[in-house]
Write an enzyme that holds these catalytic residues in place. Structure first.
Site, PDB file in Angstrom:
ATOM      1  N   ASP A  26       0.816  -1.207   0.000  1.00  0.00           N
ATOM      2  CA  ASP A  26       0.000   0.000   0.000  1.00  0.00           C
ATOM      3  C   ASP A  26       0.857   1.268   0.000  1.00  0.00           C
ATOM      4  O   ASP A  26       1.918   1.307   0.635  1.00  0.00           O
ATOM      5  CB  ASP A  26      -0.872  -0.021   1.271  1.00  0.00           C
ATOM      6  N   GLU A  41       1.444  -0.545  -5.130  1.00  0.00           N
ATOM      7  CA  GLU A  41       0.468   0.493  -5.465  1.00  0.00           C
ATOM      8  C   GLU A  41       1.241   1.732  -5.930  1.00  0.00           C
ATOM      9  O   GLU A  41       1.311   2.746  -5.248  1.00  0.00           O
ATOM     10  CB  GLU A  41      -0.411   0.843  -4.252  1.00  0.00           C
TER      11      GLU A  41
HETATM   12  C1  NOJ Z   1      -4.191   3.464  -0.611  1.00  0.00           C
HETATM   13  C2  NOJ Z   1      -5.373   2.623  -0.316  1.00  0.00           C
HETATM   14  O1  NOJ Z   1      -5.752   1.948  -1.481  1.00  0.00           O
HETATM   15  C3  NOJ Z   1      -6.441   3.536   0.215  1.00  0.00           C
HETATM   16  O2  NOJ Z   1      -7.684   2.910   0.316  1.00  0.00           O
HETATM   17  C4  NOJ Z   1      -5.983   4.048   1.533  1.00  0.00           C
HETATM   18  O3  NOJ Z   1      -6.916   4.965   2.041  1.00  0.00           O
HETATM   19  C5  NOJ Z   1      -4.614   4.722   1.408  1.00  0.00           C
HETATM   20  N1  NOJ Z   1      -3.687   3.982   0.612  1.00  0.00           N
HETATM   21  C6  NOJ Z   1      -3.997   4.896   2.763  1.00  0.00           C
HETATM   22  O4  NOJ Z   1      -3.594   3.652   3.245  1.00  0.00           O
END
Ligand code: NOJ
Ligand code: MG
Length: 607
Positions: A259, A328
């Protein structure tokens, strides 16, 4: 002297009468060269043939599979509390078998105060009671593996919850933990108060620095104040995070989706502010500052990721099973693929490519083609591309593009080169729920979306999975589900679509998932064919096998001749099609006059 000699011999040669013959030959050769150069030049304007990299069967299981994202709150509730859970996922594993999905990625289910619905972790190595317990998780992994499904879990290393014991110890300045987070005294004003050291802002609104009374300092948070960023530069933090990875690897997970990887590290020098950036009509204040290199995609992230990659590889060296790393990744400038591609070198197998997760009705055939082409052309040698249509962070693709196009978009996703990721519900063409009809849950929406809910609240794309036309879509027995089930569940659900005697979104998805296991799709070449304002088409091929994929993104029926290059055939047989077409499996079709109702697509085997 030498030149004279040369000129002399030429004169002699010409006078011998053979000169005109040689000149004629020269002219012919020159003409041939011009023809070849012109052809090569024009073939550059013809789309590049994308050739898939070669494969190593035992390490490349993830190159042939579909990744299916499960948002656990919304998939299946097994205990009637209105929130999905791990047992619920176990109950629905056969759905994934039906879809030929080989990999599930599960969003966070760890212990959390749920300020950001699990992306604020207060204990990384246990399951939140809302979702079950560790035994449930172990059972999920075992059962999934028995069914041939790999399990990827979300890893949230950028920040913890402010309730995490590490943060509690850190704010108290306890020696062992005082550097676990990013603390800064800020700047002291004349009146004795302090202001943050720079202008960094949080992507969920407000300053990225919050004052902590106990520590008498500011701490940095890229998201909510309840999500303090870890100080990844601290060796102790690095060790803690590797222990978290080990914990889940020991529970037999097949890899991680990391993430917020782009925000893992910030510039060391906190006196550097983000410069303003002109971004046209951007409504999110976050993107009106330039983040690259400072608060986003900092070059030091590479070393951390490589270290984690090594850890995954250590496990592979022990048991021969390759572990997948999904990142991500994204860049502030969406078309800057080079930034995202750096993550390949840093050890990620799938740095998410979100260039189709942002398309709207304004971006159809030529625009989609352009995005696909630029992305594939940016691919570093030997790397696996990937495509994504949606996630728990963006409006559902059926809402962005129109629900009649949902199935054709699945066709696009499942036939493009590389690894596709499907967000739960896309297989039945699920749409967003109407954000005016319920109380907003999403913190991003609550902080930024008062004026523009639709743009900032992520609730609409997180509504419960629509399994059948039974109570609450068969998602839960509860009177109240955490978000409402979409009102269209009576006509839009898994059961009805599976049982239908005519083609449906789910049946088309399943068929495509099956078809893409043929080599032409997972390892073949890719070449665009006819493209108009509304039609997008391309060819996937390996020696002896060739498929045409044609999609009509317009709002009228289309009729086109696809028989030219690269199809090179006048006829073919239908292999897959979306629901509102006149096609049937194995039907013979005339490629010179192939018709498609609006929003529909077909896959034809042409060789
Ligand atoms: C990316 C995640 O996909 C999202 O849902 C989240 O709010 C943020 N990162 C913070 O972790
Ligand atoms: Mg539950």
């Amino acid at each position: 002297m030498a030149q004279d000699k040369g000129a002399g011999s030429l004169a002699k040669f010409c006078s011998s009468g053979r000169c005109s013959l040689v000149l004629l030959l020269g002219v012919l050769v020159l003409a041939a060269v011009i023809v070849v150069v012109t052809l090569t030049g024009s073939s550059l304007r013809v789309p590049v043939v994308y050739v898939s990299p070669s494969r190593n069967v035992s390490r490349d299981w993830w190159k042939k599979s579909i990744v299916y994202q499960i948002y656990p709150r919304s998939f299946q509730d097994s205990d009637g509390d209105g929130v999905g859970d791990i047992k619920g996922i176990i109950q629905r594993l056969d759905h994934l078998v039906y879809l030929h999905v080989g990999i599930i990625w599960i969003s966070p289910f760890y212990v959390s105060p749920m300020k950001d619905f699990g992306y604020d972790v207060s204990n990384y190595t246990d399951v939140d009671p809302l979702f079950g317990n560790l035994t449930d998780f172990e059972e999920l992994v075992t059962r999934a593996h028995t069914k041939g499904i790999k399990v990827i879990v979300d890893f949230v290393p950028n920040h913890t919850s402010d309730r995490h014991s590490w943060f509690q110890l850190s704010r108290q300045g306890v020696d062992t933990h005082k550097d676990y987070y990013i603390w800064d005294k800020g700047v002291r004003l004349e009146n004795g108060t302090f202001v943050p050291p720079n202008n960094w802002i949080a992507s969920f609104g407000g300053p990225a620095w919050s004052w902590d009374d106990t520590r008498q300092a500011f701490y940095y948070h890229a998201y909510l104040p309840e999500q303090p960023d870890l100080n990844i530069r601290s060796p102790a933090v690095q060790k803690e995070l590797k222990d978290v990875l080990r914990f889940w690897l020991n529970k037999e997970v097949d890899g991680f989706r990391i993430d917020a990887v782009v925000k893992l590290l910030e510039a060391r020098n906190t006196s550097i502010s983000n410069e303003p950036l002109y971004t046209g009509d951007t409504v999110n204040p976050y993107f009106r500052l330039k983040h690259t290199g400072i608060t986003m995609n900092n070059e030091d992230i590479g070393d951390v990721l490589k270290d984690w990659r090594n850890l995954l590889d250590e496990y592979e060296n022990k048991d021969g099973k390759y572990r997948l790393m999904i990142a991500e990744a994204y860049s502030q400038n969406a078309s800057d693929y080079a930034v995202v591609n750096m993550y390949y070198d840093w050890g990620a197998d799938i740095p998410f490519n979100s260039n189709l997760a942002t398309i709207t009705r304004a971006c159809v055939s030529r625009c989609i083609r352009d995005r696909v082409e630029k992305y594939l052309n940016s691919m570093p040698r030997g790397r696996q591309p990937n495509f994504v249509l949606g996630s728990h962070d963006v409006s559902r693709v059926a809402t962005r593009m129109g629900s009649r196009h949902a199935s054709a978009l699945n066709m696009l996703l499942l036939t493009l080169p590389g690894t596709p990721t499907t967000y739960y519900g896309e297989e039945i063409g699920m749409s967003d729920i109407d954000s005016n009809l319920f109380e907003m849950q999403d913190p991003r929406g609550r902080r930024l979306g008062r004026v523009n809910i639709v743009l900032f609240s992520r609730d609409p794309e997180r509504s419960p999975m629509q399994w059948s036309s039974a109570w609450k879509g068969d998602f839960s027995q509860s009177m109240n589900t955490w978000l409402p089930v979409n009102r269209d569940f009576l006509t839009h659900n898994v059961k009805m679509q599976k049982e239908s005697s005519t083609m449906t979104t789910i049946q088309s998805y399943r068929r495509l998932a099956e078809v893409r296991q043929r080599r032409a799709f997972y390892n073949g070449t890719f070449q665009f064919s006819v493209t108009t304002d509304t039609i997008l088409s391309y060819v996937r091929a390996v020696r002896g096998e060739k498929y045409l994929i044609a999609i009509n993104f317009g709002f009228d029926e289309s009729l086109a001749d696809f028989s030219g290059k690269p199809v090179d055939s006048n006829s073919g047989k239908v292999v897959a099609f979306t629901e509102d077409t006149q096609y049937e499996y194995d039907m013979d079709v005339d490629i010179r006059r192939l018709s498609l109702p609006w929003g529909q697509g077909v896959v034809v085997r042409v060789q």
